[in-house]
Design a protein around this motif. Structure first.
Motif, PDB file in Angstrom:
ATOM      1  N   UNK A   1      -6.405   8.854   1.743  1.00  0.00           N
ATOM      2  CA  UNK A   1      -5.878   7.525   1.372  1.00  0.00           C
ATOM      3  C   UNK A   1      -7.225   6.879   0.613  1.00  0.00           C
ATOM      4  N   UNK A   2      -8.146   6.639   1.495  1.00  0.00           N
ATOM      5  CA  UNK A   2      -9.190   6.049   1.035  1.00  0.00           C
ATOM      6  C   UNK A   2      -9.639   6.601  -0.272  1.00  0.00           C
ATOM      7  N   UNK A   3      -9.994   7.835  -0.618  1.00  0.00           N
ATOM      8  CA  UNK A   3     -10.236   8.363  -1.842  1.00  0.00           C
ATOM      9  C   UNK A   3      -9.390   7.862  -2.907  1.00  0.00           C
ATOM     10  N   UNK A   4      -7.958   8.142  -2.657  1.00  0.00           N
ATOM     11  CA  UNK A   4      -6.976   7.692  -3.582  1.00  0.00           C
ATOM     12  C   UNK A   4      -7.041   6.066  -4.007  1.00  0.00           C
ATOM     13  N   UNK A   5      -6.989   5.338  -3.062  1.00  0.00           N
ATOM     14  CA  UNK A   5      -7.321   4.096  -3.419  1.00  0.00           C
ATOM     15  C   UNK A   5      -8.485   3.483  -3.967  1.00  0.00           C
TER      16      UNK A   5
ATOM     17  N   UNK B   1      -1.993  19.180  -0.036  1.00  0.00           N
ATOM     18  CA  UNK B   1      -2.414  20.578  -0.502  1.00  0.00           C
ATOM     19  C   UNK B   1      -3.195  21.411   0.443  1.00  0.00           C
ATOM     20  N   UNK B   2      -3.764  20.685   1.593  1.00  0.00           N
ATOM     21  CA  UNK B   2      -4.253  21.269   2.872  1.00  0.00           C
ATOM     22  C   UNK B   2      -3.487  21.356   4.047  1.00  0.00           C
TER      23      UNK B   2
ATOM     24  N   UNK C   1       0.817  -1.092   0.035  1.00  0.00           N
ATOM     25  CA  UNK C   1       0.044  -0.036   0.085  1.00  0.00           C
ATOM     26  C   UNK C   1       0.903   1.350   0.186  1.00  0.00           C
ATOM     27  N   UNK C   2       1.809   1.246   0.670  1.00  0.00           N
ATOM     28  CA  UNK C   2       2.783   2.307   0.757  1.00  0.00           C
ATOM     29  C   UNK C   2       3.449   2.629  -0.513  1.00  0.00           C
ATOM     30  N   UNK C   3       3.339   1.763  -1.439  1.00  0.00           N
ATOM     31  CA  UNK C   3       4.212   1.696  -2.794  1.00  0.00           C
ATOM     32  C   UNK C   3       2.821   2.290  -3.895  1.00  0.00           C
TER      33      UNK C   3
ATOM     34  N   UNK D   1      -0.014   5.404  -1.385  1.00  0.00           N
ATOM     35  CA  UNK D   1       0.362   6.489  -0.714  1.00  0.00           C
ATOM     36  C   UNK D   1       0.867   7.545  -1.263  1.00  0.00           C
ATOM     37  N   UNK D   2       1.653   7.513  -2.693  1.00  0.00           N
ATOM     38  CA  UNK D   2       2.301   8.530  -2.891  1.00  0.00           C
ATOM     39  C   UNK D   2       1.247   9.814  -3.353  1.00  0.00           C
ATOM     40  N   UNK D   3       0.266   9.120  -4.229  1.00  0.00           N
ATOM     41  CA  UNK D   3      -0.825  10.050  -4.593  1.00  0.00           C
ATOM     42  C   UNK D   3      -1.951  10.457  -3.336  1.00  0.00           C
ATOM     43  N   UNK D   4      -1.761   9.862  -2.344  1.00  0.00           N
ATOM     44  CA  UNK D   4      -2.662  10.254  -1.212  1.00  0.00           C
ATOM     45  C   UNK D   4      -2.101  11.256  -0.348  1.00  0.00           C
ATOM     46  N   UNK D   5      -0.736  11.161  -0.242  1.00  0.00           N
ATOM     47  CA  UNK D   5       0.059  12.219   0.134  1.00  0.00           C
ATOM     48  C   UNK D   5       0.221  13.381  -0.404  1.00  0.00           C
ATOM     49  N   UNK D   6       0.045  13.229  -1.709  1.00  0.00           N
ATOM     50  CA  UNK D   6       0.322  14.672  -2.430  1.00  0.00           C
ATOM     51  C   UNK D   6      -0.972  15.255  -2.452  1.00  0.00           C
TER      52      UNK D   6
END
Length: 301
Positions: free
Chosen positions: A288-292, A115-116, A101-103, A106-111
Motif C-alpha cells: 500500500x505504501x509503495x503504491x501510494x 502476486x506473493x 484511499x480504498x478507491x 487499494x486496487x493497485x496495492x491489492x493486485x
C-alpha cells in the motif's frame, strides 16, 4: 449464563422454534429444551412465553439478545479460525480504510500484494476515521488506512506516504505555465466545490483560505472526495483535495496544482498498539505504501 446457554438462546431467537434451533445447531430437540430450561433456571426467570407450542420472547429476552450479540459473533469467529487452523488455511488479513484511499490506492496495492499471497484471504471494509479507531480497539481489524492521525493512546499511526494539498480544476482552466506553479487561496476562481461541514480536509481548506484573508463560497458541497473529483472531471468546478484522490483523476480531464503555502497530507497506517502485524498484513502495508508513493509521483502536477 454459560456459552452453551448463549448459543442455544441465540439459535432460538433467530429461528423462533425449538425444532428450528435444533436443526441449526445439529442437535436433538430435547437437548435444546434441556439447555434452555437450565439457562432459565440459572437466570431465575423465563425468557419465553409458551403459547400452543410456540415460543414468544419476553422483553428480558430481547435485552439479553442485544447484549450477547457480539459474544455470539465472536464465538462464530473462533469456530471459523479453528476450522482454518485445522485445514492449515492461510491467514486472513482484515483491512479497513477510509473510502478515498480504498478507491484511489487499494486496487493497485491489492493486485501487487496478490502476486506473493495468491491464496490469502483479505477482508476489506470502509469506515471514517472515528469509526476505524473503535474497530481497531475492538480487535475487529488488523490494520487500517486514513489521512488523519487520530492521536489516540491505543492506536499507532505510521505515515507511509507523504503528499501535498492539491487544487484540481477542469482541463483548460490554467495555462501550462500556471500549472507549473503552486496556487494560493486568492488564485481560486469560478465554481468552487466544497466538502461537508466537519470534514477534516474541508476544515483545513477553509482555515488555509481564511489565513490568507480569503473567504470562499461553495455553491456545491459534497460528502465524499470521490464525488468532488468526479465533478471536477465533468467540468463542474474546482476542488481542493488530498493528493491521492487528485492523482487518481482521469488523465486529460483535470489539471492539478499544489497549494501555496505548502500543506502536507500524509497517508497513515493505523494499528492497535497491543496487536503486532502478521507477515501477510505487514507485506500488504508495504504494498500500500509503495503504491501510494507511486501514485503521487505519477500524478504530480
Amino acid at each position: 449464563m454459560r456459552l452453551r446457554h448463549i448459543e442455544v438462546f441465540h439459535a432460538i431467537m433467530q429461528v423462533g422454534t425449538i425444532s428450528g434451533a435444533a436443526q441449526v445447531l445439529h442437535i436433538s430437540q430435547p437437548a435444546v429444551t434441556k439447555v434452555l430450561q437450565h439457562a432459565e433456571l440459572q437466570l431465575g426467570m423465563p425468557l419465553f412465553e409458551r403459547v400452543r407450542g410456540k415460543l414468544y420472547p419476553k422483553p428480558e429476552a430481547h435485552r439479553l439478545f442485544a447484549e450477547t450479540e457480539k459474544l455470539n459473533r465472536d464465538l462464530q469467529g473462533i469456530r471459523r479460525l479453528a476450522a482454518s487452523l485445522k485445514g492449515r488455511a492461510v491467514e486472513t488479513v482484515r483491512l479497513v480504510s477510509t473510502p478515498t484511499i480504498a478507491i484511489s490506492v487499494l486496487p493497485e496495492a491489492m493486485t501487487l500484494w496478490r502476486r506473493d499471497f495468491p491464496k490469502a484471504r483479505c477482508e476489506l471494509a470502509t469506515h471514517h476515521t472515528s469509526e476505524i479507531v473503535n474497530v481497531l480497539r475492538l480487535g475487529e481489524a488488523d490494520l487500517a488506512l486514513s489521512l488523519q492521525d487520530p492521536r489516540h493512546p491505543g492506536i499507532v499511526a505510521e505515515p507511509i506516504a507523504h503528499g501535498k494539498l492539491t487544487v484540481m480544476a477542469p482541463a483548460g482552466t490554467w495555462s501550462e505555465e500556471e500549472c507549473r506553479r503552486p496556487i494560493s487561496a486568492d488564485g481560486l476562481s469560478g465554481e468552487l466545490i466544497g466538502l461537508a461541514d466537519g470534514d477534516p480536509l474541508g476544515e483545513m481548506v477553509v482555515s488555509a483560505c481564511e489565513s490568507q484573508d480569503v473567504h470562499p463560497v461553495f455553491n456545491t458541497v459534497v460528502q465524499t472526495y470521490q464525488i468532488a473529483r468526479s465533478l471536477v472531471e465533468a467540468g463542474a468546478g474546482t476542488a481542493v483535495l488530498d493528493p491521492f484522490t487528485a492523482a487518481s483523476a482521469a488523465v486529460g480531464k483535470v489539471q492539478r496544482r499544489t497549494w501555496e503555502p505548502e500543506i502536507p497530507v500524509n497517508l497513515y497506517l493505523l494499528t492497535a498498539s497491543h496487536s503486532p502485524l502478521s507477515h501477510g498484513a505487514r507485506e500488504l502495508a508495504n504494498c500500500i505504501g509503495a503504491t501510494a508513493r507511486a501514485c503521487l509521483e505519477k500524478g504530480s502536477p
